[in-house]
Design a protein around this motif. Structure first.
Motif, PDB file in Angstrom:
ATOM      1  N   GLY A 156       4.467   8.341   0.050  1.00  0.00           N
ATOM      2  CA  GLY A 156       4.803   9.623  -0.549  1.00  0.00           C
ATOM      3  C   GLY A 156       4.758   9.599  -2.063  1.00  0.00           C
ATOM      4  N   ILE A 157       4.927   8.393  -2.645  1.00  0.00           N
ATOM      5  CA  ILE A 157       4.844   8.259  -4.094  1.00  0.00           C
ATOM      6  C   ILE A 157       3.456   8.640  -4.593  1.00  0.00           C
ATOM      7  N   LEU A 158       2.435   8.328  -3.802  1.00  0.00           N
ATOM      8  CA  LEU A 158       1.068   8.648  -4.207  1.00  0.00           C
ATOM      9  C   LEU A 158       0.901  10.152  -4.392  1.00  0.00           C
ATOM     10  N   MET A 167      -4.038  13.528 -10.811  1.00  0.00           N
ATOM     11  CA  MET A 167      -4.936  12.394 -10.601  1.00  0.00           C
ATOM     12  C   MET A 167      -5.600  12.501  -9.237  1.00  0.00           C
ATOM     13  N   ASN A 168      -6.825  11.977  -9.131  1.00  0.00           N
ATOM     14  CA  ASN A 168      -7.442  11.868  -7.815  1.00  0.00           C
ATOM     15  C   ASN A 168      -7.105  10.498  -7.228  1.00  0.00           C
ATOM     16  N   ILE A 169      -7.508  10.272  -5.984  1.00  0.00           N
ATOM     17  CA  ILE A 169      -7.104   9.042  -5.291  1.00  0.00           C
ATOM     18  C   ILE A 169      -7.725   7.811  -5.943  1.00  0.00           C
ATOM     19  N   ASP A 170      -8.936   7.930  -6.479  1.00  0.00           N
ATOM     20  CA  ASP A 170      -9.571   6.773  -7.109  1.00  0.00           C
ATOM     21  C   ASP A 170      -8.799   6.321  -8.346  1.00  0.00           C
ATOM     22  N   THR A 171      -8.349   7.289  -9.150  1.00  0.00           N
ATOM     23  CA  THR A 171      -7.556   6.954 -10.330  1.00  0.00           C
ATOM     24  C   THR A 171      -6.227   6.336  -9.926  1.00  0.00           C
ATOM     25  N   MET A 172      -5.625   6.902  -8.894  1.00  0.00           N
ATOM     26  CA  MET A 172      -4.349   6.392  -8.407  1.00  0.00           C
ATOM     27  C   MET A 172      -4.476   4.946  -7.938  1.00  0.00           C
ATOM     28  N   LYS A 179      -3.014  -1.906 -12.873  1.00  0.00           N
ATOM     29  CA  LYS A 179      -2.069  -1.627 -13.951  1.00  0.00           C
ATOM     30  C   LYS A 179      -0.622  -1.629 -13.476  1.00  0.00           C
ATOM     31  N   SER A 180      -0.392  -2.198 -12.329  1.00  0.00           N
ATOM     32  CA  SER A 180       0.954  -2.173 -11.752  1.00  0.00           C
ATOM     33  C   SER A 180       1.492  -3.594 -11.593  1.00  0.00           C
ATOM     34  N   GLY A 181       2.236  -3.859 -10.531  1.00  0.00           N
ATOM     35  CA  GLY A 181       2.781  -5.192 -10.318  1.00  0.00           C
ATOM     36  C   GLY A 181       3.709  -5.613 -11.438  1.00  0.00           C
ATOM     37  N   VAL A 182       3.783  -6.931 -11.670  1.00  0.00           N
ATOM     38  CA  VAL A 182       4.703  -7.418 -12.701  1.00  0.00           C
ATOM     39  C   VAL A 182       4.241  -7.008 -14.096  1.00  0.00           C
ATOM     40  N   GLN A 183       2.946  -6.782 -14.254  1.00  0.00           N
ATOM     41  CA  GLN A 183       2.469  -6.290 -15.558  1.00  0.00           C
ATOM     42  C   GLN A 183       2.982  -4.886 -15.812  1.00  0.00           C
ATOM     43  N   GLY A 184       2.931  -4.036 -14.797  1.00  0.00           N
ATOM     44  CA  GLY A 184       3.403  -2.672 -14.947  1.00  0.00           C
ATOM     45  C   GLY A 184       4.896  -2.584 -15.173  1.00  0.00           C
ATOM     46  N   VAL A 185       5.655  -3.420 -14.473  1.00  0.00           N
ATOM     47  CA  VAL A 185       7.116  -3.399 -14.615  1.00  0.00           C
ATOM     48  C   VAL A 185       7.537  -3.972 -15.967  1.00  0.00           C
ATOM     49  N   SER A 186       6.917  -5.074 -16.347  1.00  0.00           N
ATOM     50  CA  SER A 186       7.322  -5.750 -17.588  1.00  0.00           C
ATOM     51  C   SER A 186       6.781  -5.087 -18.843  1.00  0.00           C
TER      52      SER A 186
END
Length: 306
Positions: A156-158, A167-172, A179-186
């Motif tokens: 549902g976050i998507l 955003m479209n699905i490809d950008t998401m 751009k997410s994971g620990v890099q995104g959080v930190s």
């Protein structure tokens, strides 16, 4: 080559690197023409397969997705296109063999949990020498939060983010994969060494990213121990698993209820085979260096020999 293309497209879904690998493979096939049965393609993400030998193993392969009232076997296929996972522990079989040797037992006698932890991470449950569940799914995006991949999240976050930011699905998916994971959080890096240094300098987000990752690994260990009805040993391998004593200790802390007892001195080791649990630990904890290249070579030799 067309059969290879179909197989690779399934395994490396949404992977530009995988597509480049396929194109390079075509060039080499044309340059070094050999009988078709002599061409072996063995991606490093195609090692371990969750085989449906038992009911529990089949359950681990199914997504509860209903599309146009498809039959169960069709829904199961959605999850099995990369065999619930072509992406599973790349070198889990080698780790299992070494674990068994270190414990003086046969792989068939053991229930193991292999933690392949690094920029790309997965946890695999191995019962009797066979993988019965793994944290990755239809693509490597599932499972643990990794260097740049988000890991498991509410679908549902998507919809919420796509609508909010147009955003479209490809950008998401690009954001979730790169751009997410620990890099995104930190907001610092996808490299756990950078996160450790940043946390020491007072960056709380870097510490949060590492804590979140460790918590996810701990949850999977508990879940897989429950799924297998126990565990004899836990394996740590790959970049973080082999080299971060602090993360191994943090992950194992709190697992005392299931028989895990760490030895802080034994755990103070990097990159070499070692038993890092206490002598009286009911569940052994092992450090086994990864060797993906050796596993690929062994699989290739096995395929060529038939």
């Amino acid at each position: 080559m067309s059969r290879l293309r179909r197989s690779v497209l399934e395994i490396v879904a949404n992977s530009p690197l995988g597509q480049n690998m396929l194109r390079l493979g075509r060039i080499f096939f044309e340059l070094f023409a050999q009988p078709p049965d002599m061409h072996v393609h063995r991606a490093d993400l195609a090692a371990d397969v969750v085989a449906p030998d038992r009911v529990e193993q089949r359950l681990a392969r199914i997504y509860a997705v209903g599309i146009a009232h498809q039959k169960l076997h069709e829904v199961e296929f959605l999850r099995r296109q990369i065999d619930r996972h072509a992406v599973a522990q790349r070198d889990a079989p080698l780790g299992v063999e070494r674990d068994a040797a270190m414990l003086g037992k046969k792989p068939e006698e053991l229930k193991l949990i292999s933690c392949h932890l690094g920029n790309g991470s997965s946890v695999t449950a191995v019962d009797g020498g066979k993988s019965v569940d793994t944290s990755m799914g239809f693509t490597p995006l599932a499972g643990l939060p990794m260097g740049t991949r988000a890991g498991d999240l509410d679908a549902g976050i998507l919809q919420y983010l796509m609508n909010k930011y147009d955003m479209n699905i490809d950008t998401m998916l690009d954001i979730l994969n790169k751009k997410s994971g620990v890099q995104g959080v930190s907001g610092v890096s996808s490299d756990f060494r950078d996160l450790e240094n940043a946390h020491k300098e007072g960056n709380e987000r870097a510490g949060l990213a590492v804590d979140m990752f460790n918590y996810g690994v701990k949850k999977l260990i508990g879940a897989y121990a429950a799924a297998m009805g126990g565990v004899d040993a836990i394996i740590f391998t790959a970049g973080v698993g082999e080299n971060s004593a602090s993360q191994r200790l943090d992950i194992a802390s709190g697992l005392e209820f299931m028989g895990v007892k760490m030895d802080a001195e034994a755990n103070n080791v990097r990159g070499k085979e070692a038993v890092i649990s206490a002598a009286d630990s009911k569940v052994k904890v092992l450090l086994i260096p990864t060797n993906e290249e050796l596993m690929i070579a062994m699989d290739t030799a096995s395929i060529v020999k038939g």
